[in-house]
Design a protein around this motif. Structure first.
Motif, PDB file in Angstrom:
ATOM      1  N   LEU A   1     -27.341  42.699 111.259  1.00  0.00           N
ATOM      2  CA  LEU A   1     -28.021  43.819 110.609  1.00  0.00           C
ATOM      3  C   LEU A   1     -28.464  44.804 111.677  1.00  0.00           C
ATOM      4  CD1 LEU A   1     -30.258  41.864 108.057  1.00  0.00           C
ATOM      5  CD2 LEU A   1     -28.042  42.946 107.649  1.00  0.00           C
ATOM      6  N   ALA A   2     -27.830  45.966 111.686  1.00  0.00           N
ATOM      7  CA  ALA A   2     -28.144  46.995 112.670  1.00  0.00           C
ATOM      8  C   ALA A   2     -29.046  48.051 112.040  1.00  0.00           C
ATOM      9  CB  ALA A   2     -26.860  47.640 113.171  1.00  0.00           C
ATOM     10  N   PHE A   3     -30.046  48.453 112.791  1.00  0.00           N
ATOM     11  CA  PHE A   3     -30.962  49.507 112.369  1.00  0.00           C
ATOM     12  C   PHE A   3     -31.048  50.524 113.492  1.00  0.00           C
ATOM     13  CE2 PHE A   3     -32.184  45.740 110.021  1.00  0.00           C
ATOM     14  CZ  PHE A   3     -32.391  46.231 108.740  1.00  0.00           C
ATOM     15  N   PRO A   4     -31.448  51.757 113.189  1.00  0.00           N
ATOM     16  CA  PRO A   4     -31.562  52.773 114.240  1.00  0.00           C
ATOM     17  C   PRO A   4     -32.600  52.381 115.299  1.00  0.00           C
ATOM     18  CG  PRO A   4     -31.710  53.767 112.052  1.00  0.00           C
ATOM     19  CD  PRO A   4     -31.770  52.281 111.866  1.00  0.00           C
ATOM     20  N   ASP A   5     -32.440  52.938 116.477  1.00  0.00           N
ATOM     21  CA  ASP A   5     -33.396  52.709 117.553  1.00  0.00           C
ATOM     22  C   ASP A   5     -34.794  53.137 117.104  1.00  0.00           C
ATOM     23  OD1 ASP A   5     -34.112  51.879 120.069  1.00  0.00           O
ATOM     24  OD2 ASP A   5     -33.431  53.694 121.091  1.00  0.00           O
ATOM     25  N   HIS A   6     -35.810  52.368 117.442  1.00  0.00           N
ATOM     26  CA  HIS A   6     -37.217  52.625 117.090  1.00  0.00           C
ATOM     27  C   HIS A   6     -37.428  52.648 115.577  1.00  0.00           C
ATOM     28  CE1 HIS A   6     -37.819  53.436 121.305  1.00  0.00           C
ATOM     29  NE2 HIS A   6     -36.858  54.327 121.265  1.00  0.00           N
ATOM     30  N   HIS A   7     -36.671  51.845 114.868  1.00  0.00           N
ATOM     31  CA  HIS A   7     -36.736  51.815 113.396  1.00  0.00           C
ATOM     32  C   HIS A   7     -38.079  51.276 112.913  1.00  0.00           C
ATOM     33  CE1 HIS A   7     -35.159  51.694 109.362  1.00  0.00           C
ATOM     34  NE2 HIS A   7     -35.445  50.409 109.247  1.00  0.00           N
ATOM     35  N   ARG A   8     -38.614  51.905 111.888  1.00  0.00           N
ATOM     36  CA  ARG A   8     -39.806  51.404 111.214  1.00  0.00           C
ATOM     37  C   ARG A   8     -39.321  50.668 109.972  1.00  0.00           C
ATOM     38  NH1 ARG A   8     -44.488  55.792 111.053  1.00  0.00           N
ATOM     39  NH2 ARG A   8     -45.767  53.953 111.412  1.00  0.00           N
TER      40      ARG A   8
END
Length: 119
Positions: free
Chosen positions: A36-43
């Motif tokens: 599961l990939a999320f954007p950098d600095h994801h909230r």
């Protein structure tokens, strides 16, 4: 090395290049069923947390250190988060860095905590 050979249900990474995380885990012989990939600095939203919890409910969850810090307090307590740690391997320049660090430590040793000279 503790994760070597682990079969992980899900890996989570909120970094700029999550594919590098997956590749490093693969190099360490970690088998990933889902990434599961999320954007950098994801909230992480409630929806994200539900998805991660659902995916990790039957197995091992691996997360980057910065994601584990965010996820640990908000995920179900029965979900254990495993964090792969890395060693720094110098390709070049280690001697120069060591020299500069020694110089900084020497300068710091010659000063009082308030920044005044100890002479």
């Amino acid at each position: 090395q503790a994760l070597e050979g682990t079969k992980a249900t899900v890996a989570v990474a909120g970094v700029a290049h999550p594919e590098s995380v997956w590749a490093q885990l693969g190099d360490a012989w970690v088998t990933l069923e889902k990434c599961l990939a999320f954007p950098d600095h994801h909230r992480y939203s409630s929806k994200d947390l539900r998805k991660i919890s659902r995916e990790a409910s039957d197995g091992v969850l691996i997360a980057t250190l910065k994601d584990a810090v965010k996820l640990g307090p908000v995920l179900d307590r029965d979900i254990a988060i495993h964090v792969p740690l890395q060693d720094v391997v110098w390709e070049s320049g280690q001697e120069e860095i060591d020299r500069l660090l020694a110089k900084l430590l020497e300068a710091r040793g010659n000063s009082e905590p308030n920044g005044e000279s100890g002479h």
